[in-house]
Write a protein that holds these residues in place. Sequence first.
Motif, PDB file in Angstrom:
ATOM      1  N   MET A   6       0.746  -1.193  -0.041  1.00  0.00           N
ATOM      2  CA  MET A   6       0.045  -0.046   0.053  1.00  0.00           C
ATOM      3  C   MET A   6       0.806   1.330   0.021  1.00  0.00           C
ATOM      4  O   MET A   6       1.825   1.340   0.606  1.00  0.00           O
ATOM      5  CB  MET A   6      -0.941  -0.003   1.172  1.00  0.00           C
ATOM      6  CG  MET A   6      -1.876   1.146   1.394  1.00  0.00           C
ATOM      7  SD  MET A   6      -2.895   1.127   2.672  1.00  0.00           S
ATOM      8  CE  MET A   6      -3.570   2.688   2.799  1.00  0.00           C
ATOM      9  N   THR A   7       0.561   2.342  -0.646  1.00  0.00           N
ATOM     10  CA  THR A   7       1.280   3.581  -0.657  1.00  0.00           C
ATOM     11  C   THR A   7       0.152   4.651  -0.355  1.00  0.00           C
ATOM     12  O   THR A   7      -0.919   4.697  -0.787  1.00  0.00           O
ATOM     13  CB  THR A   7       1.593   3.949  -2.094  1.00  0.00           C
ATOM     14  OG1 THR A   7       2.461   2.839  -2.551  1.00  0.00           O
ATOM     15  CG2 THR A   7       2.437   5.062  -1.981  1.00  0.00           C
ATOM     16  N   ILE A   8       0.840   5.357   0.436  1.00  0.00           N
ATOM     17  CA  ILE A   8       0.077   6.612   1.244  1.00  0.00           C
ATOM     18  C   ILE A   8       0.531   7.979   0.433  1.00  0.00           C
ATOM     19  O   ILE A   8       1.691   8.159   0.436  1.00  0.00           O
ATOM     20  CB  ILE A   8       0.215   6.895   2.758  1.00  0.00           C
ATOM     21  CG1 ILE A   8      -0.388   5.706   3.551  1.00  0.00           C
ATOM     22  CG2 ILE A   8      -0.254   8.094   3.225  1.00  0.00           C
ATOM     23  CD1 ILE A   8      -0.220   5.630   4.880  1.00  0.00           C
ATOM     24  N   LYS A   9      -0.329   8.624   0.010  1.00  0.00           N
ATOM     25  CA  LYS A   9       0.030   9.995  -0.535  1.00  0.00           C
ATOM     26  C   LYS A   9      -0.461  11.190   0.127  1.00  0.00           C
ATOM     27  O   LYS A   9      -1.457  11.368   0.672  1.00  0.00           O
ATOM     28  CB  LYS A   9      -0.728  10.118  -2.105  1.00  0.00           C
ATOM     29  CG  LYS A   9      -0.333  11.239  -3.021  1.00  0.00           C
ATOM     30  CD  LYS A   9      -0.842  11.301  -4.297  1.00  0.00           C
ATOM     31  CE  LYS A   9      -0.380   9.993  -5.149  1.00  0.00           C
ATOM     32  NZ  LYS A   9      -0.693  10.128  -6.645  1.00  0.00           N
ATOM     33  N   ILE A  10       0.541  12.098   0.472  1.00  0.00           N
ATOM     34  CA  ILE A  10      -0.052  13.301   1.242  1.00  0.00           C
ATOM     35  C   ILE A  10       0.526  14.419   0.548  1.00  0.00           C
ATOM     36  O   ILE A  10       1.764  14.440   0.198  1.00  0.00           O
ATOM     37  CB  ILE A  10       0.397  13.054   2.598  1.00  0.00           C
ATOM     38  CG1 ILE A  10       0.172  14.081   3.697  1.00  0.00           C
ATOM     39  CG2 ILE A  10       1.988  12.900   2.740  1.00  0.00           C
ATOM     40  CD1 ILE A  10       0.231  13.887   5.091  1.00  0.00           C
ATOM     41  N   SER A  11      -0.099  15.613   0.842  1.00  0.00           N
ATOM     42  CA  SER A  11       0.581  16.808   0.392  1.00  0.00           C
ATOM     43  C   SER A  11       1.622  17.334   1.371  1.00  0.00           C
ATOM     44  O   SER A  11       1.712  16.848   2.460  1.00  0.00           O
ATOM     45  CB  SER A  11      -0.574  18.061   0.365  1.00  0.00           C
ATOM     46  OG  SER A  11      -1.036  18.352   1.667  1.00  0.00           O
ATOM     47  N   GLN A  12       2.415  18.000   0.687  1.00  0.00           N
ATOM     48  CA  GLN A  12       3.720  18.642   1.616  1.00  0.00           C
ATOM     49  C   GLN A  12       3.511  19.306   2.539  1.00  0.00           C
ATOM     50  O   GLN A  12       3.840  19.046   3.862  1.00  0.00           O
ATOM     51  CB  GLN A  12       4.410  19.562   0.539  1.00  0.00           C
ATOM     52  CG  GLN A  12       5.964  19.964   1.314  1.00  0.00           C
ATOM     53  CD  GLN A  12       6.770  20.704   0.414  1.00  0.00           C
ATOM     54  OE1 GLN A  12       6.344  21.796   0.062  1.00  0.00           O
ATOM     55  NE2 GLN A  12       7.967  20.256   0.172  1.00  0.00           N
ATOM     56  N   SER A  13       2.344  20.175   2.623  1.00  0.00           N
ATOM     57  CA  SER A  13       1.685  21.109   3.642  1.00  0.00           C
ATOM     58  C   SER A  13       1.020  20.090   4.896  1.00  0.00           C
ATOM     59  O   SER A  13       1.229  20.407   5.967  1.00  0.00           O
ATOM     60  CB  SER A  13       0.636  22.053   3.155  1.00  0.00           C
ATOM     61  OG  SER A  13      -0.311  21.458   2.480  1.00  0.00           O
ATOM     62  N   ASP A  14       0.345  19.038   4.355  1.00  0.00           N
ATOM     63  CA  ASP A  14      -0.142  18.103   5.368  1.00  0.00           C
ATOM     64  C   ASP A  14       1.038  17.416   5.981  1.00  0.00           C
ATOM     65  O   ASP A  14       0.873  16.944   7.489  1.00  0.00           O
ATOM     66  CB  ASP A  14      -1.180  17.261   4.775  1.00  0.00           C
ATOM     67  CG  ASP A  14      -2.489  17.907   4.423  1.00  0.00           C
ATOM     68  OD1 ASP A  14      -2.892  19.171   4.967  1.00  0.00           O
ATOM     69  OD2 ASP A  14      -3.337  17.262   3.545  1.00  0.00           O
ATOM     70  N   TYR A  15       1.882  16.986   5.346  1.00  0.00           N
ATOM     71  CA  TYR A  15       3.012  16.304   5.852  1.00  0.00           C
ATOM     72  C   TYR A  15       3.625  17.335   6.873  1.00  0.00           C
ATOM     73  O   TYR A  15       4.036  16.658   8.282  1.00  0.00           O
ATOM     74  CB  TYR A  15       3.994  15.910   4.760  1.00  0.00           C
ATOM     75  CG  TYR A  15       5.167  15.323   5.199  1.00  0.00           C
ATOM     76  CD1 TYR A  15       5.304  13.910   5.729  1.00  0.00           C
ATOM     77  CD2 TYR A  15       6.377  16.221   5.247  1.00  0.00           C
ATOM     78  CE1 TYR A  15       6.519  13.241   6.133  1.00  0.00           C
ATOM     79  CE2 TYR A  15       7.807  15.319   5.790  1.00  0.00           C
ATOM     80  CZ  TYR A  15       7.663  14.152   6.093  1.00  0.00           C
ATOM     81  OH  TYR A  15       8.680  13.472   6.639  1.00  0.00           O
ATOM     82  N   TYR A  16       3.968  18.461   6.556  1.00  0.00           N
ATOM     83  CA  TYR A  16       4.798  19.254   7.556  1.00  0.00           C
ATOM     84  C   TYR A  16       3.790  19.646   8.724  1.00  0.00           C
ATOM     85  O   TYR A  16       4.286  19.531   9.936  1.00  0.00           O
ATOM     86  CB  TYR A  16       5.115  20.607   6.982  1.00  0.00           C
ATOM     87  CG  TYR A  16       6.426  20.642   6.144  1.00  0.00           C
ATOM     88  CD1 TYR A  16       7.354  19.676   6.410  1.00  0.00           C
ATOM     89  CD2 TYR A  16       6.464  21.401   4.860  1.00  0.00           C
ATOM     90  CE1 TYR A  16       8.584  19.433   5.309  1.00  0.00           C
ATOM     91  CE2 TYR A  16       7.470  21.113   3.896  1.00  0.00           C
ATOM     92  CZ  TYR A  16       8.325  20.304   4.223  1.00  0.00           C
ATOM     93  OH  TYR A  16       9.619  20.163   3.528  1.00  0.00           O
ATOM     94  N   GLN A  17       2.462  19.688   8.698  1.00  0.00           N
ATOM     95  CA  GLN A  17       1.618  19.942   9.761  1.00  0.00           C
ATOM     96  C   GLN A  17       1.648  18.620  10.791  1.00  0.00           C
ATOM     97  O   GLN A  17       1.778  18.833  11.885  1.00  0.00           O
ATOM     98  CB  GLN A  17       0.285  20.175   9.255  1.00  0.00           C
ATOM     99  CG  GLN A  17      -0.930  20.618  10.256  1.00  0.00           C
ATOM    100  CD  GLN A  17      -2.381  20.844   9.646  1.00  0.00           C
ATOM    101  OE1 GLN A  17      -2.278  20.795   8.653  1.00  0.00           O
ATOM    102  NE2 GLN A  17      -3.086  21.125  10.532  1.00  0.00           N
ATOM    103  N   SER A  18       1.688  17.447  10.157  1.00  0.00           N
ATOM    104  CA  SER A  18       1.631  16.128  10.851  1.00  0.00           C
ATOM    105  C   SER A  18       3.022  16.117  11.754  1.00  0.00           C
ATOM    106  O   SER A  18       2.843  15.816  12.796  1.00  0.00           O
ATOM    107  CB  SER A  18       1.385  15.165  10.027  1.00  0.00           C
ATOM    108  OG  SER A  18       2.376  14.751   9.247  1.00  0.00           O
ATOM    109  N   MET A  19       3.999  16.651  10.979  1.00  0.00           N
ATOM    110  CA  MET A  19       5.272  16.634  11.715  1.00  0.00           C
ATOM    111  C   MET A  19       5.362  17.659  12.849  1.00  0.00           C
ATOM    112  O   MET A  19       5.905  17.481  13.856  1.00  0.00           O
ATOM    113  CB  MET A  19       6.314  16.864  10.732  1.00  0.00           C
ATOM    114  CG  MET A  19       6.477  15.512   9.893  1.00  0.00           C
ATOM    115  SD  MET A  19       7.116  14.207  10.515  1.00  0.00           S
ATOM    116  CE  MET A  19       8.720  14.492  11.074  1.00  0.00           C
ATOM    117  N   GLY A  20       4.623  18.659  12.565  1.00  0.00           N
ATOM    118  CA  GLY A  20       4.663  19.741  13.563  1.00  0.00           C
ATOM    119  C   GLY A  20       3.905  19.670  14.735  1.00  0.00           C
ATOM    120  O   GLY A  20       4.195  20.335  15.725  1.00  0.00           O
TER     121      GLY A  20
END
Length: 331
Positions: free
Chosen positions: A1-15
């Motif tokens: 399985m592959t998860i696709k996420i936007s860069q902004s959402d990725y940084y938000q989850s890391m934040g």
Amino acid sequence: MTIKISQSDYYQSMGQSYHLSKNSSIDKTDIICQYPQELGKGYYREIQLREGLELAIENNQLHDDLIVECPERQHLLEFTFQISGSSSDKFVYANAGEYYFYGSGIAPHEQCQTSSKHQNLIVNVHVEPELFCCFIGENKSDIQKQLSYLVRNDNQEYYYCSKGKTTAQMQVALQQILQCPYEKITKKIFLESKILELMALLIEQTQQPKLTKTCSQKFNSEDLERLHYAKEILQRGFENPPSLIELAHQVGLNDYKLKLGFREVFQTTVFGYLQDYRMELAKRLLAERTISVQQVARKVGYAHAGYFSAAFKRKYGVNPKLYQKNHILSA
């Protein structure tokens, strides 16, 4: 399985984990973010060494392959070392023991993918172009002549270097970074010295003068940059490449100089370079074993699988179906 996420959402989850880590960090310029549980295990460590210079260490084991959708954006100079695991973007697929190097300018919209097959350990450095020029210690005009492929204007597409092998010297510097025994100001001085060492080793391998020592005197620095730009156009448009005349027009050279330049700088013809690039990509896609031979053929620009199979066998001495089968057996 592959998860696709936007860069902004990725940084938000890391934040979300960034704020938790920041409160407990003794050094406010050294931040550790725990990886979101829904994505995997591990951490992302960000060290601000000075204004315009950032070191990042990423260590994770993903649950699934991760694709981060990145928009067109301004890009700093960046060099990345894949110590373990594998990752890819629009232009480069890097395995353990390989690096890739980017200059400043505009980065295109792209998908950056990280594999979940193995633990990923990545060392990444971002450098503001102004600070890079200060490190070099030359005036701006000299840098434009010698390193124009790395420091580009804000409206120019950035330079990218295809992956290279991490040398023994680079490996030593990387291990010293990962095992840095110092704290506070001593740590910053030590880490910055190691980054400068890596930068010097990378430039030595990628600078244009080294690649063109035997190049004819008919080519000046502007011609060489146009030739490298032509190579980039071929890589980015390999599925539907321009004709020789169109390519020459796009980079501002006549077709004779373009053909001569490819022979002297890249030791191949324009068509030969494009063919080699397609075959290398095909070999990687076949080894991944996620799509059929026919799909690989289409992805690398062949309308007929038979023509692709013949070209692949001429290049590697084995037909693509057998090559893919052997990789399945050895996986």
